[in-house]
Design an enzyme around this catalytic site. Structure first.
Site, short mmCIF file in Angstrom:
data_model
loop_
_atom_site.label_atom_id
_atom_site.label_comp_id
_atom_site.label_asym_id
_atom_site.label_seq_id
_atom_site.Cartn_x
_atom_site.Cartn_y
_atom_site.Cartn_z
N ASP A 270 0.88 -1.18 0.00
CA ASP A 270 0.00 0.00 0.00
C ASP A 270 0.92 1.23 0.00
O ASP A 270 2.14 1.11 0.18
CB ASP A 270 -0.88 -0.02 1.26
CG ASP A 270 -1.80 1.20 1.35
OD1 ASP A 270 -2.34 1.64 0.33
OD2 ASP A 270 -1.96 1.75 2.47
N SER A 271 0.31 2.40 -0.14
CA SER A 271 1.10 3.62 -0.07
C SER A 271 1.57 3.89 1.36
O SER A 271 2.43 4.73 1.57
CB SER A 271 0.25 4.81 -0.54
OG SER A 271 -0.89 4.93 0.28
N GLY B 69 -3.01 9.38 -3.55
CA GLY B 69 -4.32 9.88 -4.01
C GLY B 69 -4.27 11.21 -4.73
O GLY B 69 -5.21 11.58 -5.43
N CYS C 119 -4.32 -1.37 -1.95
CA CYS C 119 -4.48 0.07 -2.11
C CYS C 119 -5.45 0.28 -3.26
O CYS C 119 -5.22 -0.20 -4.39
CB CYS C 119 -3.12 0.69 -2.45
SG CYS C 119 -3.20 2.43 -2.89
N GLU D 56 -2.16 8.48 8.77
CA GLU D 56 -0.71 8.28 8.84
C GLU D 56 -0.13 8.93 10.10
O GLU D 56 0.85 8.47 10.66
CB GLU D 56 -0.01 8.86 7.59
CG GLU D 56 -0.23 8.04 6.32
CD GLU D 56 0.53 6.70 6.29
OE1 GLU D 56 1.61 6.60 6.89
OE2 GLU D 56 0.00 5.75 5.66
N CYS E 28 -10.79 3.14 0.30
CA CYS E 28 -9.39 3.48 0.55
C CYS E 28 -9.02 2.70 1.80
O CYS E 28 -9.75 2.78 2.80
CB CYS E 28 -9.22 4.97 0.78
SG CYS E 28 -7.56 5.42 1.32
N HIS F 48 -6.83 3.12 3.96
CA HIS F 48 -6.61 3.96 5.14
C HIS F 48 -7.93 4.24 5.87
O HIS F 48 -7.96 4.34 7.09
CB HIS F 48 -5.98 5.31 4.74
CG HIS F 48 -4.51 5.23 4.50
ND1 HIS F 48 -3.97 4.67 3.37
CD2 HIS F 48 -3.46 5.66 5.24
CE1 HIS F 48 -2.65 4.76 3.43
NE2 HIS F 48 -2.31 5.37 4.55
N1 DGL Z 1 -4.56 3.53 0.99
C1 DGL Z 1 -4.67 3.91 -0.35
C2 DGL Z 1 -5.98 3.51 -1.01
O1 DGL Z 1 -6.54 2.48 -0.65
C3 DGL Z 1 -4.18 5.26 -0.81
C4 DGL Z 1 -3.98 6.37 0.13
C5 DGL Z 1 -3.08 7.45 -0.47
O2 DGL Z 1 -1.89 7.18 -0.52
O3 DGL Z 1 -3.57 8.50 -0.91
O4 DGL Z 1 -6.44 4.15 -1.93
#
Ligand code: DGL
Length: 195
Positions: free
Chosen positions: A11-12, A44, A74, A153, A185, A187
């Site tokens: 993931d990011s 994103g 992600c 984060e 997402c 996150h």
């Molecule tokens: N967690 C990621 C997602 O599912 C991306 C979050 C990001 O880096 O902007 O889209």
């Protein structure tokens, strides 16, 4: 293929750990190599070109760990890079957009689904397309919530600032009479108690 080899998950940042946890719950005997691109988060706000470049680099790194399959934990990377990268590698690579769409279709009763995701994911229109390919009668309302990722984060899950921002973002969707909210997402799944 070596069956003892690990599964690569990336993931990011920290969001994909929710997916890694679920994999560990469902198939506890598998080994996992997790990569969180915290140096370059958020994805994103980035272009498709950049996201594909990042994903290609991460996939190459995971291949050096001899992974037998890769899970793109992600939504942003799945929406923008999965189709390109799966043509370039010889091991299975699985994204999160399709499973999320199937869950959303199964959950709604009034046929009005809210989708919250990163700016890039909403721009891609991918979730709406998949949901409506499963049932064209469903109405999908998308909303980008770009401030959620840095808040997660930073570990600010239980903070009045986070609640205030969530209220502002979700107010618009609530007016659309949605009966289910798809957290597109990884996150955002960490924010379930706030949303
Ligand atoms: N967690 C990621 C997602 O599912 C991306 C979050 C990001 O880096 O902007 O889209």
């Amino acid at each position: 293929m070596n069956n003892q080899a690990p599964i690569g998950v990336f993931d990011s940042g920290v969001g994909g750990l929710t997916v890694a946890r679920e994999i560990m719950r469902q198939i506890p005997n598998e080994k996992i190599v997790y990569f969180g691109d915290t140096a370059r988060v958020p994805y994103g706000s980035k272009s498709q070109f950049t996201i594909i470049r990042f994903v290609r680099q991460i996939v190459r790194f995971l291949e050096t760990k001899d992974v037998k399959a890769i899970v793109v934990a992600c939504n942003t990377a799945s929406a923008y890079a999965l189709e390109t990268i799966e043509r370039e590698i010889h091991i299975p690579i699985i994204g999160v957009v399709k499973p999320g769409a199937r869950t959303a279709v199964a959950a709604t009763e009034n046929g009005r689904i809210g989708v919250i995701a990163t700016d890039a994911t909403i721009r891609s229109g991918m979730h709406t397309r998949y949901i409506q390919s499963l049932n064209p009668d469903l109405a999908v309302y998308g909303k980008a919530c770009p401030l959620f990722v840095p808040l997660v984060e930073e570990g600010m899950l239980h903070d009045h600032v986070t609640e205030e921002i969530a209220n502002r973002y979700l107010d618009e969707l609530q007016k659309q009479d949605i009966d289910s909210l798809n957290l597109c997402c990884t996150h955002y799944t960490l924010m379930r108690t706030v949303i």
